[in-house]
Design a protein around this motif. Sequence first.
Motif, PDB file in Angstrom:
ATOM      1  N   GLU A 139       0.808  -1.220   0.000  1.00  0.00           N
ATOM      2  CA  GLU A 139       0.000   0.000   0.000  1.00  0.00           C
ATOM      3  C   GLU A 139       0.840   1.268   0.000  1.00  0.00           C
ATOM      4  OE1 GLU A 139      -3.029   0.043  -0.661  1.00  0.00           O
ATOM      5  OE2 GLU A 139      -3.538  -2.066  -0.332  1.00  0.00           O
ATOM      6  N   GLN A 140       1.900   1.259   0.791  1.00  0.00           N
ATOM      7  CA  GLN A 140       2.652   2.508   0.982  1.00  0.00           C
ATOM      8  C   GLN A 140       3.948   2.571   0.180  1.00  0.00           C
ATOM      9  OE1 GLN A 140       1.115   4.718   2.845  1.00  0.00           O
ATOM     10  NE2 GLN A 140      -0.494   3.314   3.548  1.00  0.00           N
ATOM     11  N   GLY A 141       4.342   1.490  -0.432  1.00  0.00           N
ATOM     12  CA  GLY A 141       5.622   1.456  -1.156  1.00  0.00           C
ATOM     13  C   GLY A 141       5.655   2.427  -2.332  1.00  0.00           C
ATOM     14  N   PRO A 142       6.809   2.694  -2.848  1.00  0.00           N
ATOM     15  CA  PRO A 142       6.991   3.709  -3.888  1.00  0.00           C
ATOM     16  C   PRO A 142       6.619   3.216  -5.280  1.00  0.00           C
ATOM     17  CG  PRO A 142       9.106   2.763  -3.333  1.00  0.00           C
ATOM     18  CD  PRO A 142       8.108   2.083  -2.439  1.00  0.00           C
ATOM     19  N   VAL A 143       6.325   1.933  -5.419  1.00  0.00           N
ATOM     20  CA  VAL A 143       6.047   1.420  -6.757  1.00  0.00           C
ATOM     21  C   VAL A 143       4.547   1.433  -7.012  1.00  0.00           C
ATOM     22  CG1 VAL A 143       6.278  -0.564  -8.295  1.00  0.00           C
ATOM     23  CG2 VAL A 143       8.080  -0.042  -6.637  1.00  0.00           C
ATOM     24  N   ALA A 144       4.154   2.037  -8.155  1.00  0.00           N
ATOM     25  CA  ALA A 144       2.740   2.086  -8.510  1.00  0.00           C
ATOM     26  C   ALA A 144       2.276   0.679  -8.868  1.00  0.00           C
ATOM     27  CB  ALA A 144       2.540   3.043  -9.688  1.00  0.00           C
ATOM     28  N   LEU A 145       1.176   0.271  -8.224  1.00  0.00           N
ATOM     29  CA  LEU A 145       0.777  -1.125  -8.350  1.00  0.00           C
ATOM     30  C   LEU A 145      -0.736  -1.221  -8.381  1.00  0.00           C
ATOM     31  CD1 LEU A 145       2.689  -3.699  -6.260  1.00  0.00           C
ATOM     32  CD2 LEU A 145       0.276  -4.058  -6.841  1.00  0.00           C
ATOM     33  N   ALA A 146      -1.241  -2.047  -9.261  1.00  0.00           N
ATOM     34  CA  ALA A 146      -2.701  -2.197  -9.335  1.00  0.00           C
ATOM     35  C   ALA A 146      -3.060  -3.642  -9.660  1.00  0.00           C
ATOM     36  CB  ALA A 146      -3.252  -1.251 -10.392  1.00  0.00           C
ATOM     37  N   LEU A 147      -4.252  -4.055  -9.159  1.00  0.00           N
ATOM     38  CA  LEU A 147      -4.782  -5.364  -9.520  1.00  0.00           C
ATOM     39  C   LEU A 147      -5.863  -5.110 -10.552  1.00  0.00           C
ATOM     40  CD1 LEU A 147      -5.108  -6.902  -5.912  1.00  0.00           C
ATOM     41  CD2 LEU A 147      -3.191  -7.073  -7.521  1.00  0.00           C
ATOM     42  N   ARG A 161      -1.318   3.546  -3.259  1.00  0.00           N
ATOM     43  CA  ARG A 161      -1.184   4.998  -3.204  1.00  0.00           C
ATOM     44  C   ARG A 161      -0.259   5.532  -4.316  1.00  0.00           C
ATOM     45  NH1 ARG A 161       0.551   7.656   2.367  1.00  0.00           N
ATOM     46  NH2 ARG A 161      -1.417   6.666   2.978  1.00  0.00           N
ATOM     47  N   ALA A 162       0.836   4.816  -4.563  1.00  0.00           N
ATOM     48  CA  ALA A 162       1.766   5.274  -5.594  1.00  0.00           C
ATOM     49  C   ALA A 162       1.078   5.318  -6.955  1.00  0.00           C
ATOM     50  CB  ALA A 162       2.987   4.348  -5.651  1.00  0.00           C
ATOM     51  N   TYR A 163       0.162   4.358  -7.188  1.00  0.00           N
ATOM     52  CA  TYR A 163      -0.589   4.304  -8.447  1.00  0.00           C
ATOM     53  C   TYR A 163      -1.521   5.505  -8.550  1.00  0.00           C
ATOM     54  CZ  TYR A 163      -2.540   1.716 -12.461  1.00  0.00           C
ATOM     55  OH  TYR A 163      -2.920   1.324 -13.716  1.00  0.00           O
ATOM     56  N   GLU A 164      -2.184   5.800  -7.397  1.00  0.00           N
ATOM     57  CA  GLU A 164      -3.068   6.970  -7.357  1.00  0.00           C
ATOM     58  C   GLU A 164      -2.293   8.244  -7.698  1.00  0.00           C
ATOM     59  OE1 GLU A 164      -4.355   6.761  -3.302  1.00  0.00           O
ATOM     60  OE2 GLU A 164      -6.312   5.884  -3.815  1.00  0.00           O
ATOM     61  N   GLN A 165      -1.112   8.335  -7.079  1.00  0.00           N
ATOM     62  CA  GLN A 165      -0.312   9.554  -7.283  1.00  0.00           C
ATOM     63  C   GLN A 165       0.195   9.663  -8.712  1.00  0.00           C
ATOM     64  OE1 GLN A 165       2.528   9.056  -4.181  1.00  0.00           O
ATOM     65  NE2 GLN A 165       1.274  10.131  -2.653  1.00  0.00           N
ATOM     66  N   ARG A 198       5.423   7.903 -19.700  1.00  0.00           N
ATOM     67  CA  ARG A 198       5.906   6.665 -20.324  1.00  0.00           C
ATOM     68  C   ARG A 198       6.164   5.684 -19.192  1.00  0.00           C
ATOM     69  NH1 ARG A 198       8.008   4.381 -24.828  1.00  0.00           N
ATOM     70  NH2 ARG A 198       7.506   6.161 -26.127  1.00  0.00           N
ATOM     71  N   GLY A 199       5.467   4.550 -19.209  1.00  0.00           N
ATOM     72  CA  GLY A 199       5.582   3.605 -18.096  1.00  0.00           C
ATOM     73  C   GLY A 199       6.200   2.285 -18.543  1.00  0.00           C
ATOM     74  N   ARG A 200       7.050   1.762 -17.690  1.00  0.00           N
ATOM     75  CA  ARG A 200       7.529   0.406 -17.930  1.00  0.00           C
ATOM     76  C   ARG A 200       6.649  -0.505 -17.071  1.00  0.00           C
ATOM     77  NH1 ARG A 200      10.909  -2.819 -15.494  1.00  0.00           N
ATOM     78  NH2 ARG A 200      11.906  -1.247 -14.178  1.00  0.00           N
ATOM     79  N   VAL A 201       5.989  -1.416 -17.713  1.00  0.00           N
ATOM     80  CA  VAL A 201       4.958  -2.206 -17.033  1.00  0.00           C
ATOM     81  C   VAL A 201       5.427  -3.646 -16.843  1.00  0.00           C
ATOM     82  CG1 VAL A 201       2.528  -2.921 -17.116  1.00  0.00           C
ATOM     83  CG2 VAL A 201       3.240  -0.755 -18.181  1.00  0.00           C
ATOM     84  N   ASP A 202       5.224  -4.161 -15.636  1.00  0.00           N
ATOM     85  CA  ASP A 202       5.472  -5.583 -15.357  1.00  0.00           C
ATOM     86  C   ASP A 202       4.138  -6.182 -14.892  1.00  0.00           C
ATOM     87  OD1 ASP A 202       8.172  -4.101 -14.738  1.00  0.00           O
ATOM     88  OD2 ASP A 202       8.692  -6.216 -15.063  1.00  0.00           O
ATOM     89  N   VAL A 203       3.641  -7.153 -15.625  1.00  0.00           N
ATOM     90  CA  VAL A 203       2.340  -7.729 -15.250  1.00  0.00           C
ATOM     91  C   VAL A 203       2.521  -9.193 -14.831  1.00  0.00           C
ATOM     92  CG1 VAL A 203      -0.049  -8.139 -15.968  1.00  0.00           C
ATOM     93  CG2 VAL A 203       1.261  -6.226 -16.946  1.00  0.00           C
ATOM     94  N   PHE A 204       1.981  -9.471 -13.693  1.00  0.00           N
ATOM     95  CA  PHE A 204       2.028 -10.859 -13.172  1.00  0.00           C
ATOM     96  C   PHE A 204       0.613 -11.424 -13.151  1.00  0.00           C
ATOM     97  CE2 PHE A 204       5.334  -8.322 -11.317  1.00  0.00           C
ATOM     98  CZ  PHE A 204       6.467  -9.115 -11.403  1.00  0.00           C
ATOM     99  N   CYS A 244      -6.663 -12.560 -11.154  1.00  0.00           N
ATOM    100  CA  CYS A 244      -6.529 -11.245 -11.794  1.00  0.00           C
ATOM    101  C   CYS A 244      -5.067 -11.042 -12.166  1.00  0.00           C
ATOM    102  CB  CYS A 244      -7.013 -10.132 -10.857  1.00  0.00           C
ATOM    103  SG  CYS A 244      -5.983  -9.974  -9.381  1.00  0.00           S
ATOM    104  N   THR A 245      -4.787  -9.896 -12.699  1.00  0.00           N
ATOM    105  CA  THR A 245      -3.383  -9.580 -12.936  1.00  0.00           C
ATOM    106  C   THR A 245      -2.956  -8.544 -11.920  1.00  0.00           C
ATOM    107  OG1 THR A 245      -3.823  -7.742 -14.428  1.00  0.00           O
ATOM    108  CG2 THR A 245      -3.601  -9.933 -15.426  1.00  0.00           C
ATOM    109  N   ALA A 246      -1.668  -8.579 -11.576  1.00  0.00           N
ATOM    110  CA  ALA A 246      -1.079  -7.547 -10.736  1.00  0.00           C
ATOM    111  C   ALA A 246       0.001  -6.865 -11.566  1.00  0.00           C
ATOM    112  CB  ALA A 246      -0.480  -8.161  -9.480  1.00  0.00           C
ATOM    113  N   GLY A 247      -0.157  -5.582 -11.679  1.00  0.00           N
ATOM    114  CA  GLY A 247       0.819  -4.878 -12.533  1.00  0.00           C
ATOM    115  C   GLY A 247       1.528  -3.742 -11.812  1.00  0.00           C
ATOM    116  N   THR A 248       2.789  -3.610 -12.060  1.00  0.00           N
ATOM    117  CA  THR A 248       3.519  -2.442 -11.537  1.00  0.00           C
ATOM    118  C   THR A 248       3.844  -1.521 -12.719  1.00  0.00           C
ATOM    119  OG1 THR A 248       5.654  -3.504 -11.816  1.00  0.00           O
ATOM    120  CG2 THR A 248       4.588  -3.763  -9.675  1.00  0.00           C
ATOM    121  N   VAL A 249       3.770  -0.220 -12.452  1.00  0.00           N
ATOM    122  CA  VAL A 249       4.123   0.755 -13.502  1.00  0.00           C
ATOM    123  C   VAL A 249       5.273   1.638 -12.993  1.00  0.00           C
ATOM    124  CG1 VAL A 249       3.310   2.626 -14.978  1.00  0.00           C
ATOM    125  CG2 VAL A 249       1.732   0.803 -14.297  1.00  0.00           C
ATOM    126  N   HIS A 250       6.388   1.542 -13.664  1.00  0.00           N
ATOM    127  CA  HIS A 250       7.519   2.432 -13.335  1.00  0.00           C
ATOM    128  C   HIS A 250       7.499   3.616 -14.291  1.00  0.00           C
ATOM    129  CE1 HIS A 250       9.742  -0.096 -10.459  1.00  0.00           C
ATOM    130  NE2 HIS A 250       9.161  -1.092 -11.116  1.00  0.00           N
TER     131      HIS A 250
END
Lengths: 526, 137
Positions: A40-48, A60-64, A120-126, A137-143
């Motif tokens: 929830e609080q980590g710096p990496v934007a993350l969404a399911l 939160r990082a995803y929201e921001q 421009r996001g680098r996306v990792d989807v699991f 579902c998928t879990a994705g991080t966006v850098h």
Amino acid sequence: MVRSPPATTPVHAADAPVGRGAPAELPASNLARARDLVFEQGPVALALIDWDGRILHANRAYEQLFGWSSTELRTMSFLDYTHPDDADVGKREVQALRRGEIEVARFEKRYIARDGRRIRGRVDVFAVHDSEGRFVCTAGTVHDVTDLREAEEAQRRKEQLFQIAAGAIYGVVWEWEPATGTIWRSDGLRQLLGYSPDELPPTADAWRELVHPDDLPHVDLRSVALRYESEYRMRHRDGRWITVWDRATVESDASGSPTRVVGVTVDITERRLAASEVRRANAELEERVAERTAELVQANRELEAFTYSVSHDLRAPLRHVAGFAELLRQRSGDSLDGESRRYLDVVLDSSARMGDLLDRLLNLSRLGRMPLQSVVLDPASTAREVARELTPAPPRAVEWRIGRLPAVHADYALVRIVFENLLANALKYSAARTPAIVDVRGHRRDDGFVEIEVEDNGVGFEMRYADRLFGVFERLHPSGEYEGWGVGLASVHRIVVRHGGTVAARSEPGRGATFSFTLPAADAPR
Amino acid sequence: VIAKPDVLLVEDDACEAELVVRALGPAISVETVGDGAVAIARMRERRPRLVLLDLKMGGRTGFDVLAEAAQHRDLASTPIVVLTSSSDPRDVERAYALGAHGYVVKPIAHAQLTERLRSVATHWLGGASHSRAGIGA
């Protein structure tokens, strides 16, 4: 991170000291809390995100990153903030992920954030599976790699610019690292010396081997301080010698020893050739001008000497003619018949005129040699003196109009000769007018000269002959019609030119003539 | 014994010499020397009251004669006037530097030559020694 690790896997908190001995254990509930916290609080934007693209949960990082709250995002699809052109980006990878062919789908795509910012996001989807292995579902991080990519692009453009520039200088760009002694050289090497950068060992010695032996002292990188600049010859791969210009900037450390030397070596063979060609042509030209000048000076001197001696040597026999004719007239004049006396008069008259001509020629040849003795003088009073002497006896009527003239800085005797000639000339050619009017006027010009004009109301001349007026023996009227000799105007010309001035004449047949000349103004700097 | 001449004319051109003699007129006695080399000897021998000296002569020139005359103290009181066609300022300067007492440029017209020579004669020989009568100016 999202894929659940086996419960038994020990997790070290980032700052926790690594203990010695038995591995540390963390209760599973605490571990879950830690995971939640980092999620929830980590710096990496993350969404399911579910298979249809709906956001199930965002941290939160995803929201921001995108600007919407988690609540808002749950009503949206990720396509809502995906750049329209990139809607299909990653689709193939995610399908492969779902089919279990890959463990993570990685791709890069563009987004448009709520505030319009391009990301421009680098996306990792699991893929997230439940305990039975069913896809949840998928879990994705966006850098956010916007800045990184921009920096990379800027860097790429800089390199491209460097390549273009290096190509444009027709030479080699090089970099020497004193620490390792290696030299990097740009592709321009091929152009300069015919070798590709791979063919020439990256050392200073390899370079020096191609330098002309006589020029080696000019090529020493070890001696460089702040700047290095040199010109020397090198052997091109095809065997010819080229001249190069080598120039470098040196970076040094605090102690002053060079840490990096960056330079450019360009081919200046043709420029050198052209320069030496120009130098040679200049030297040749100067030589020729000097030669011609010397020839002219010599010719002029010879001409003057010739004129002078001719004038002298002609005088003696002429005097004999004149003298003995006079003696004959004195002795036998009374006994001669009228026709014979007329013959004698013609002999005497002609020899007198010839004597006059010789005197004028003599004066002219002298004008070129006498040093100028310039003084400040009033040309009007000089003109008036001359006019008084020239005024003919009645019944001829002459009206002199001599106004005020600006003072000049000139040789009095020579200015007198100028007026003698010009005023006599004016009188001569206006002999048929009653009265003859001779007008002398002048003004100070901006160029530091005084221009003086002598105008008469005489017969004038045709302008097309004007430039012939000032040569010796040029007269525009048939001899006999008007007395005098063309030497006079040549003298005027010579005197005025010696003062740095110019002469000119203008006229129309039958409507008088105007002769003008310039002399340095008395108040001009000299 | 020939009387002491008024003028010793040093001139190698016979025509020139005759014209000068005529111009000076019958009242002035003139002896002519046609060679610069013997001019000095004649000057010392004849003691003329005035020497008229041509500059351009074959052999010894008038300048040579002037230089030589300056070496003889007994000629110091004999006036030497240059009589020449040359009006070159350099010649004038050189002649005076060598001790010439006068410098006369011969005009072309005989009347002017006569006038000029008469005034030279008047100056050096005095008015009594010649007459303006005779050849008219």
